[in-house]
Scaffold this active site. Structure first.
Site, PDB file in Angstrom:
ATOM      1  N   SER A 144       9.117   3.689  -2.586  1.00  0.00           N
ATOM      2  CA  SER A 144       7.008   3.509  -2.251  1.00  0.00           C
ATOM      3  C   SER A 144       6.961   2.028  -2.815  1.00  0.00           C
ATOM      4  O   SER A 144       7.679   1.504  -4.229  1.00  0.00           O
ATOM      5  CB  SER A 144       6.215   4.662  -3.095  1.00  0.00           C
ATOM      6  OG  SER A 144       4.596   4.162  -3.427  1.00  0.00           O
ATOM      7  N   TYR A 157       4.144  10.710  -9.330  1.00  0.00           N
ATOM      8  CA  TYR A 157       4.319  10.047  -8.133  1.00  0.00           C
ATOM      9  C   TYR A 157       5.341   8.919  -8.938  1.00  0.00           C
ATOM     10  O   TYR A 157       6.493   8.450  -7.636  1.00  0.00           O
ATOM     11  CB  TYR A 157       3.086  10.007  -7.440  1.00  0.00           C
ATOM     12  CG  TYR A 157       3.546   9.245  -6.316  1.00  0.00           C
ATOM     13  CD1 TYR A 157       4.111  10.244  -5.327  1.00  0.00           C
ATOM     14  CD2 TYR A 157       3.665   7.532  -6.035  1.00  0.00           C
ATOM     15  CE1 TYR A 157       4.355   9.702  -4.079  1.00  0.00           C
ATOM     16  CE2 TYR A 157       4.114   7.488  -4.713  1.00  0.00           C
ATOM     17  CZ  TYR A 157       4.373   8.158  -3.407  1.00  0.00           C
ATOM     18  OH  TYR A 157       4.304   8.341  -2.204  1.00  0.00           O
TER      19      TYR A 157
END
Length: 272
Positions: A144, A157
């Site tokens: 990401s 995350y």
């Protein structure tokens, strides 16, 4: 190792294929004549992805929870029975969780890590022997933008996406040292317009007005159509690229992080 990967006639397994980037990757692979095994917990979404692909390639649908270790262990045999083997594994499935570390419950933190990191590791362990049996094969792991930088409110995350990055880079170096024909592509998508912001879990202690504001802010940053992101990723697979930065935002953040490895958030916090 050849730098060009002809995807026509190959077989790819894609997790998280029911929507978003996973569906877009599937469509771009199918356009190149690649046969597909689509995996997700959302069976209706898998049906829609298969409908969009049509009959140009062989497509199978598989209900799979990447947090389920036993299901993953049994999955390669299912793929061999359906397709005979695998040339590309795309570990795309993922979830999001918002809230500061002190607000996020241990249960929610572990839930995200099981899916976003442990799922990648388990899928890789399960399918690597099949990939190594091919003359050419590619493992594709999605990290990401938040596997490049770690913003506040994204402890779980970012921890998982940084872990995917470290795992993928170390494994790539091991495979290179062993002379393997399996390549590893690590993908860092920027703001891709998917449902990840609206479907994210939020820590229970966050007031509703702040939840709505945070979701609106993230949604505003998600600009790139998933179809464009999927095409960029598949072009990276064809090149057998080691790293794919998806979007101008990902490229800019990567540059700023290299220039300001400790203090990058002073600048990025105002932009993101």
């Amino acid at each position: 190792m050849s730098r060009r990967f002809d995807l026509a006639g190959k077989v790819a397994v894609i997790t998280g294929a029911a929507s978003g980037i996973g569906r877009a990757i599937a469509l771009s692979l199918a356009a190149r004549g690649c046969h597909l095994a689509l995996a997700d917990v959302n069976e209706a979404g898998l049906d829609e992805t298969a409908r969009l692909i049509g009959n140009s390639v062989r497509v199978t649908r598989h209900r799979l929870d990447v947090a389920d270790a036993a299901a993953i262990a049994a999955f390669p045999a299912e793929i061999v029975a359906a397709h005979g083997g695998i040339d590309v594994l795309v570990n795309n499935a993922g979830v999001a969780l918002g809230g500061t570390f002190e607000l996020i419950s241990e249960e929610d933190f572990d839930w995200l890590v099981r899916i976003n990191f442990e799922g990648v590791v388990r899928m890789t362990r399960a399918f690597l022997p099949l990939l190594k049996g091919r003359p050419q094969a590619q493992l594709v792991n999605l990290s990401s933008l938040f596997g490049l930088v770690a913003p506040p409110g994204q402890t779980a995350y970012s921890a998982a996406k940084f872990a995917v990055r470290g795992f993928s880079e170390a494994l790539r170096n091991e495979l290179i040292a062993a002379g393997s024909t399996v390549g590893v592509t690590l993908v860092h998508p920027g703001g891709v317009k998917t449902s990840i912001a609206t479907s994210a879990r939020m820590a229970e202690g966050i007031p509703e007005r702040l939840r709505a504001r945070h979701q609106a802010r993230f949604e505003k940053a998600l600009k790139m159509p998933p179809e464009r992101a999927g095409e960029i990723i598949v072009q990276g697979i064809e090149r057998r690229a080691a790293r794919v930065l998806v979007g101008t935002d990902a490229k800019l953040v990567s540059l700023i992080e290299r220039l300001m490895p400790v203090s990058y958030w002073r600048l990025l916090g105002r932009r993101l």
